[in-house]
Design an enzyme around this catalytic site. Sequence first.
Site, mmCIF file in Angstrom:
data_model
loop_
_atom_site.group_PDB
_atom_site.id
_atom_site.type_symbol
_atom_site.label_atom_id
_atom_site.label_comp_id
_atom_site.label_asym_id
_atom_site.label_seq_id
_atom_site.Cartn_x
_atom_site.Cartn_y
_atom_site.Cartn_z
ATOM 1 N N CYS A 122 -12.831 38.626 59.100
ATOM 2 C CA CYS A 122 -12.307 37.269 59.281
ATOM 3 C C CYS A 122 -10.800 37.334 59.452
ATOM 4 O O CYS A 122 -10.082 37.811 58.553
ATOM 5 C CB CYS A 122 -12.670 36.398 58.083
ATOM 6 N N VAL A 123 -10.311 36.848 60.586
ATOM 7 C CA VAL A 123 -8.875 36.880 60.839
ATOM 8 C C VAL A 123 -8.139 35.905 59.946
ATOM 9 O O VAL A 123 -6.952 36.106 59.638
ATOM 10 C CB VAL A 123 -8.600 36.573 62.330
#
Length: 351
Positions: free
Chosen positions: A130-131
């Site tokens: 997840c950025v």
Amino acid sequence: MGAFDQSITARLSFSVLVVLFFFSYIYSTVVFVVVLPWLEHSVPGVMHLSSFTIITCLAMASYIACVFRNPGSVPTDWAPDEGKISTVLEVKRKGAGSTRYCNKCCKPKPPRCHHCRVCNRCVLRMDHHCVWINNCVGHRNYKSFFLFLFYATVACIHALTLVVMQMSVEVKDHRYEHILERPWKLVKPIVKAGRALSPPPPLNPLVTPLVCVILKVVCAALCVMLIVGIGLLLSWHTYLIFNNKTTIEYHEVSCSYSTTKQQLSITRELLIFNNKTTIEYHEGVRARVQTQIHQHPYDLGLCGNLHAVLGPHVPTWLAPTECAVAGDGFEYEMSESVVLGMGGGRSSVIV
């Protein structure tokens, strides 16, 4: 690595700072622009302020845990116990059926483990990278990630409700008419002062209400976007928890349905034929056989899946505690049908 990643500066990426800014802005606007001026220290005001603060703190605590907690890594000395009974071994299709091995990390891969190209490491029970948390979502921080989605959605809905209710009351009281009728008169004295290069005169008393309106409109728009985005993600991960799957495992199974005969797909499936069970990956389009039953090997039923992901104690399901996913990250409980199908033996996963 420990339970928490100590490199704070490495974790505080631009995307993480953006998320922290969004929620700081929403909380500050709701508290200082909406609740306190509107309800002051009344009983409803104290109740809304207390509940909104608690929910926001829980959301931020879960978010910080997602960012800084190690999702789970494979020790350098780990090796699969091939002699253990009633266990699942993931083996390669190529290489004479050897156990799964990561060529980049130079380590064997436990079940449900995958290599993250962004983090450049193998992650236990990896769901995705997840950025927005600048980290992988895996075995040790999946519950924190899910709770962040839950509390963030609830907080945004609460914030949007308060903003809309407060603005609707002000509209009924005709508090915005003088602002909408004379918007230019609010900034005209400041523009003239700037042209004359002289100190600006005292702000018009209507400027402060106008700024408050802008803050509340921006806050409401931001809440709507977050409710839609985070709410959809929350719905998706609720489905995954109900089935005890990860995002990777879901796509491994579903991708084969959309392939053609010329395309190759890799999928995990459970084949039950005459009480003989095999968990395998296979290349090509999955054959649809009428006598074949497809089942996720880690599906323990609704209650079992909830306990496996959120923890064994129901009162702590919504508490941002440490890793609650059942198991140590190297072995996971399998469904009863898989165990019965193995007949007390060992099942293999061919990849």
